[in-house]
Write a protein that holds these residues in place. Structure first.
Motif, PDB file in Angstrom:
ATOM      1  N   VAL A 149       0.850  -1.184   0.000  1.00  0.00           N
ATOM      2  CA  VAL A 149       0.000   0.000   0.000  1.00  0.00           C
ATOM      3  C   VAL A 149       0.889   1.239   0.000  1.00  0.00           C
ATOM      4  O   VAL A 149       1.799   1.358   0.825  1.00  0.00           O
ATOM      5  CB  VAL A 149      -0.923   0.032   1.243  1.00  0.00           C
ATOM      6  CG1 VAL A 149      -1.853   1.241   1.188  1.00  0.00           C
ATOM      7  CG2 VAL A 149      -1.722  -1.261   1.346  1.00  0.00           C
ATOM      8  N   TYR A 150       0.609   2.154  -0.931  1.00  0.00           N
ATOM      9  CA  TYR A 150       1.374   3.402  -1.039  1.00  0.00           C
ATOM     10  C   TYR A 150       0.457   4.612  -0.878  1.00  0.00           C
ATOM     11  O   TYR A 150      -0.715   4.577  -1.285  1.00  0.00           O
ATOM     12  CB  TYR A 150       2.056   3.504  -2.405  1.00  0.00           C
ATOM     13  CG  TYR A 150       3.136   2.483  -2.656  1.00  0.00           C
ATOM     14  CD1 TYR A 150       4.407   2.632  -2.113  1.00  0.00           C
ATOM     15  CD2 TYR A 150       2.886   1.375  -3.463  1.00  0.00           C
ATOM     16  CE1 TYR A 150       5.406   1.692  -2.361  1.00  0.00           C
ATOM     17  CE2 TYR A 150       3.879   0.426  -3.719  1.00  0.00           C
ATOM     18  CZ  TYR A 150       5.140   0.604  -3.163  1.00  0.00           C
ATOM     19  OH  TYR A 150       6.124  -0.321  -3.410  1.00  0.00           O
ATOM     20  N   ARG A 151       1.014   5.679  -0.314  1.00  0.00           N
ATOM     21  CA  ARG A 151       0.298   6.950  -0.254  1.00  0.00           C
ATOM     22  C   ARG A 151       0.334   7.634  -1.616  1.00  0.00           C
ATOM     23  O   ARG A 151       1.201   7.377  -2.438  1.00  0.00           O
ATOM     24  CB  ARG A 151       0.918   7.885   0.778  1.00  0.00           C
ATOM     25  CG  ARG A 151       0.688   7.473   2.217  1.00  0.00           C
ATOM     26  CD  ARG A 151       1.205   8.543   3.180  1.00  0.00           C
ATOM     27  NE  ARG A 151       0.932   8.176   4.559  1.00  0.00           N
ATOM     28  CZ  ARG A 151       1.747   7.433   5.308  1.00  0.00           C
ATOM     29  NH1 ARG A 151       2.896   7.017   4.802  1.00  0.00           N
ATOM     30  NH2 ARG A 151       1.429   7.125   6.548  1.00  0.00           N
ATOM     31  N   THR A 152      -0.609   8.554  -1.835  1.00  0.00           N
ATOM     32  CA  THR A 152      -0.597   9.422  -3.009  1.00  0.00           C
ATOM     33  C   THR A 152      -0.568  10.871  -2.511  1.00  0.00           C
ATOM     34  O   THR A 152      -0.539  11.126  -1.301  1.00  0.00           O
ATOM     35  CB  THR A 152      -1.852   9.215  -3.880  1.00  0.00           C
ATOM     36  OG1 THR A 152      -3.006   9.712  -3.178  1.00  0.00           O
ATOM     37  CG2 THR A 152      -2.054   7.745  -4.213  1.00  0.00           C
ATOM     38  N   GLU A 153      -0.613  11.808  -3.426  1.00  0.00           N
ATOM     39  CA  GLU A 153      -0.639  13.223  -3.037  1.00  0.00           C
ATOM     40  C   GLU A 153      -1.948  13.584  -2.342  1.00  0.00           C
ATOM     41  O   GLU A 153      -2.006  14.549  -1.578  1.00  0.00           O
ATOM     42  CB  GLU A 153      -0.440  14.107  -4.271  1.00  0.00           C
ATOM     43  CG  GLU A 153       0.950  13.976  -4.895  1.00  0.00           C
ATOM     44  CD  GLU A 153       1.119  14.855  -6.114  1.00  0.00           C
ATOM     45  OE1 GLU A 153       0.119  15.485  -6.543  1.00  0.00           O
ATOM     46  OE2 GLU A 153       2.247  14.921  -6.646  1.00  0.00           O
TER      47      GLU A 153
ATOM     48  N   LEU B  76     -14.316   4.124   5.235  1.00  0.00           N
ATOM     49  CA  LEU B  76     -13.757   5.086   4.301  1.00  0.00           C
ATOM     50  C   LEU B  76     -13.678   6.479   4.927  1.00  0.00           C
ATOM     51  O   LEU B  76     -14.253   6.714   5.986  1.00  0.00           O
ATOM     52  CB  LEU B  76     -14.605   5.136   3.025  1.00  0.00           C
ATOM     53  CG  LEU B  76     -14.762   3.834   2.237  1.00  0.00           C
ATOM     54  CD1 LEU B  76     -15.525   4.094   0.949  1.00  0.00           C
ATOM     55  CD2 LEU B  76     -13.420   3.192   1.951  1.00  0.00           C
ATOM     56  N   PRO B  77     -12.975   7.417   4.273  1.00  0.00           N
ATOM     57  CA  PRO B  77     -12.865   8.776   4.813  1.00  0.00           C
ATOM     58  C   PRO B  77     -14.212   9.443   5.075  1.00  0.00           C
ATOM     59  O   PRO B  77     -14.321  10.293   5.965  1.00  0.00           O
ATOM     60  CB  PRO B  77     -12.078   9.522   3.727  1.00  0.00           C
ATOM     61  CG  PRO B  77     -11.242   8.465   3.096  1.00  0.00           C
ATOM     62  CD  PRO B  77     -12.105   7.246   3.078  1.00  0.00           C
TER      63      PRO B  77
ATOM     64  N   VAL C 289      -7.364   3.305  -4.755  1.00  0.00           N
ATOM     65  CA  VAL C 289      -8.453   3.011  -3.823  1.00  0.00           C
ATOM     66  C   VAL C 289      -8.603   4.152  -2.816  1.00  0.00           C
ATOM     67  O   VAL C 289      -7.690   4.960  -2.616  1.00  0.00           O
ATOM     68  CB  VAL C 289      -8.194   1.698  -3.049  1.00  0.00           C
ATOM     69  CG1 VAL C 289      -8.097   0.510  -3.990  1.00  0.00           C
ATOM     70  CG2 VAL C 289      -6.947   1.803  -2.170  1.00  0.00           C
ATOM     71  N   TRP C 290      -9.762   4.196  -2.174  1.00  0.00           N
ATOM     72  CA  TRP C 290      -9.959   5.120  -1.070  1.00  0.00           C
ATOM     73  C   TRP C 290      -9.223   4.610   0.166  1.00  0.00           C
ATOM     74  O   TRP C 290      -9.189   3.399   0.413  1.00  0.00           O
ATOM     75  CB  TRP C 290     -11.438   5.271  -0.750  1.00  0.00           C
ATOM     76  CG  TRP C 290     -12.242   5.930  -1.833  1.00  0.00           C
ATOM     77  CD1 TRP C 290     -13.144   5.336  -2.671  1.00  0.00           C
ATOM     78  CD2 TRP C 290     -12.214   7.319  -2.191  1.00  0.00           C
ATOM     79  NE1 TRP C 290     -13.662   6.250  -3.538  1.00  0.00           N
ATOM     80  CE2 TRP C 290     -13.121   7.482  -3.271  1.00  0.00           C
ATOM     81  CE3 TRP C 290     -11.514   8.423  -1.715  1.00  0.00           C
ATOM     82  CZ2 TRP C 290     -13.337   8.702  -3.880  1.00  0.00           C
ATOM     83  CZ3 TRP C 290     -11.730   9.654  -2.320  1.00  0.00           C
ATOM     84  CH2 TRP C 290     -12.630   9.788  -3.383  1.00  0.00           C
TER      85      TRP C 290
ATOM     86  N   PRO D 128      -4.412  12.707   0.501  1.00  0.00           N
ATOM     87  CA  PRO D 128      -4.363  11.897   1.726  1.00  0.00           C
ATOM     88  C   PRO D 128      -5.500  10.886   1.854  1.00  0.00           C
ATOM     89  O   PRO D 128      -5.408   9.955   2.660  1.00  0.00           O
ATOM     90  CB  PRO D 128      -4.441  12.945   2.850  1.00  0.00           C
ATOM     91  CG  PRO D 128      -5.071  14.143   2.211  1.00  0.00           C
ATOM     92  CD  PRO D 128      -4.586  14.142   0.792  1.00  0.00           C
ATOM     93  N   ASP D 129      -6.560  11.041   1.062  1.00  0.00           N
ATOM     94  CA  ASP D 129      -7.690  10.118   1.136  1.00  0.00           C
ATOM     95  C   ASP D 129      -7.611   8.991   0.109  1.00  0.00           C
ATOM     96  O   ASP D 129      -8.502   8.151   0.044  1.00  0.00           O
ATOM     97  CB  ASP D 129      -9.006  10.874   0.943  1.00  0.00           C
ATOM     98  CG  ASP D 129      -9.385  11.693   2.175  1.00  0.00           C
ATOM     99  OD1 ASP D 129      -8.893  11.359   3.273  1.00  0.00           O
ATOM    100  OD2 ASP D 129     -10.160  12.647   2.027  1.00  0.00           O
TER     101      ASP D 129
END
Length: 233
Positions: free
Chosen positions: A12-16, A180-181, A78-79, A18-19
């Motif tokens: 799992v990686y973060r993106t720009e 989810l967020p 993904v969320w 945050p959600d």
């Protein structure tokens, strides 16, 4: 990319944003609490493609998932979700651990779907949970347990018909859920031959991870057969 978590089959990686996260599907295959392990080239790409197709279909039928879109052969956007430590298993035909625990033969058609809960805990080897255990451990609230069970049974009916139309028996499957967020409960992780048992309806050939577990044939060949059939969406 900034790694958030690496599991047995995915990273799992973060993106720009945050959600939003990226799931990267690995070629690692594991079984029996990872005591059996192998690298199988192409497995990650197949699971990503199969999961993306199934998630997209479920979303169109009103089932909430963490899926946004397929990014590449191995990546899914993904969320972000706060995953629950409870796995939900729905069984239509007897197989796997159910047979081992209860001493019953494989392949018995159940009169109605059986729903089981498992504690997602590697240290404890993912033990079976009853409703009271879930509340005792404060893994979920009462209303959340009801939502998970209801959703799992809805997904079971959708997928059972979906696979039946494509000549496959939907034996059983595992679902993971998270928040989810926006606070909604959704299906997370993946839905693939890694998490489902799928048998050819005519021949009984097993086209899922049991091929790897029990050396029943080439895993990639089985997964490709599943993909070929579900691509007729």
């Amino acid at each position: 990319m900034d790694k958030v978590y690496e599991g047995k089959a995915k990273i799992v990686y973060r993106t720009e944003d945050p959600d939003k996260y990226i799931l990267y599907f690995k070629d690692t295959a594991t079984a029996f609490d990872a005591t059996k392990k192998a690298q199988i080239v192409g497995k990650g790409e197949l699971n990503n493609t199969i999961s993306s197709l199934i998630f997209d279909m479920l979303e169109k039928k009103g089932i909430k998932t963490h899926f946004i879109r397929k990014l590449s052969q191995r990546e899914m956007l993904v969320w972000r979700a706060k995953r629950f430590d409870v796995e939900v298993v729905v069984r239509n035909i007897t197989a796997g651990s159910l047979c081992k625990r209860l001493g019953i033969e494989e392949g018995r058609l159940l009169h109605k779907p059986l729903v089981e809960f498992f504690y997602k805990n590697d240290t404890l080897h993912d033990p079976l949970l009853c409703y009271e255990h879930i509340l005792l451990l404060e893994l979920l609230k009462e209303e959340q347990v009801s939502v998970l069970k209801k959703t799992a049974l809805e997904v079971n009916e959708i997928l059972k018909d979906f696979f039946k139309e494509r000549g496959l028996l939907f034996v059983d499957f595992k679902l993971e859920f998270g928040e989810l967020p926006d606070g909604k409960i959704a299906i997370v992780d993946e839905i693939s031959p890694d998490t489902c048992r799928l048998w050819d309806a005519k021949t009984g050939e097993k086209l899922d991870k049991d091929r790897f577990r029990f050396d029943l044939g080439d895993l990639i060949e089985g997964y490709k057969k599943v993909l070929e059939r579900i691509q007729t969406l």
